[in-house]
Design an enzyme around this catalytic site. Sequence first.
Site, PDB file in Angstrom:
ATOM      1  N   VAL A  28      18.715  32.233 -20.159  1.00  0.00           N
ATOM      2  CA  VAL A  28      19.196  33.609 -20.526  1.00  0.00           C
ATOM      3  C   VAL A  28      18.311  34.794 -19.191  1.00  0.00           C
ATOM      4  O   VAL A  28      19.080  35.558 -18.438  1.00  0.00           O
ATOM      5  CB  VAL A  28      18.391  34.137 -21.664  1.00  0.00           C
ATOM      6  CG1 VAL A  28      18.381  35.578 -21.498  1.00  0.00           C
ATOM      7  CG2 VAL A  28      19.414  33.709 -23.117  1.00  0.00           C
ATOM      8  N   LYS A  43      23.832  24.606 -11.610  1.00  0.00           N
ATOM      9  CA  LYS A  43      23.063  23.916 -12.897  1.00  0.00           C
ATOM     10  C   LYS A  43      23.169  22.110 -12.467  1.00  0.00           C
ATOM     11  O   LYS A  43      24.626  21.798 -11.883  1.00  0.00           O
ATOM     12  CB  LYS A  43      24.052  24.430 -14.011  1.00  0.00           C
ATOM     13  CG  LYS A  43      23.898  23.415 -15.186  1.00  0.00           C
ATOM     14  CD  LYS A  43      22.452  24.072 -15.781  1.00  0.00           C
ATOM     15  CE  LYS A  43      22.342  23.083 -16.767  1.00  0.00           C
ATOM     16  NZ  LYS A  43      20.542  23.518 -17.682  1.00  0.00           N
TER      17      LYS A  43
END
Length: 215
Positions: A28, A43
């Site tokens: 988030v 990522k």
Amino acid sequence: MNLEIETKNIEPKHLFVTGIGTEVGKTVCSAVLTKYFNADYWKPVQSGDLHISDSMKIKNWVGEQTVCYPETYRLQFAASPHQSAKEEGITIDLNEFKLPEAENNLIIEGAGGLMVPLNETDFIIDLIKKLNLPVALVVRNYLGCINHTLLSISALIQNKIRLEYLILNGDFPQDTERIICDSIQQEAKVIRIPDVEKVTKESIENIVKQLERIE
């Protein structure tokens, strides 16, 4: 609620988002930073949940136009990366991680906290050192969060990794927040993000709109 980024003249080119543990809201917070800085996203290791990966969440929450670079390792088993890799008969090699050649701002999200193992000898903190990146440390309030935060900050200092932002994710008791904020070095900046009941593209946009402008 008034949100603040207590900083001046800082706009990170590359920033590594890590946390004081798992489930503290790194993705988030990464979405908020990606939206705020109009950044790309990477990522390096996705361990489990390949059907709804963090890169997929970023696209859902920030926008389909967001550039998400491919993960270096995509692992099926939802566990620590070193264990997930072992389940698949592979070993994560630190030398395989190459920073994407992004001309845009880039938000990089780690897995878990600083001492999450990638293999038998290397941890997330070693990946940060290899990539030579400043850190945004995500903190969430729970019993033990002060200890985990101070240990994380100490590890960054010992490894000569710059703490760029301390992100307070959610509400904190005043005494807890004071101890945590007093532990950071003067050049580190504080970002406060409220609890979000349901994370959507609209809720991320609302948070970003409330953040003070960084010049």
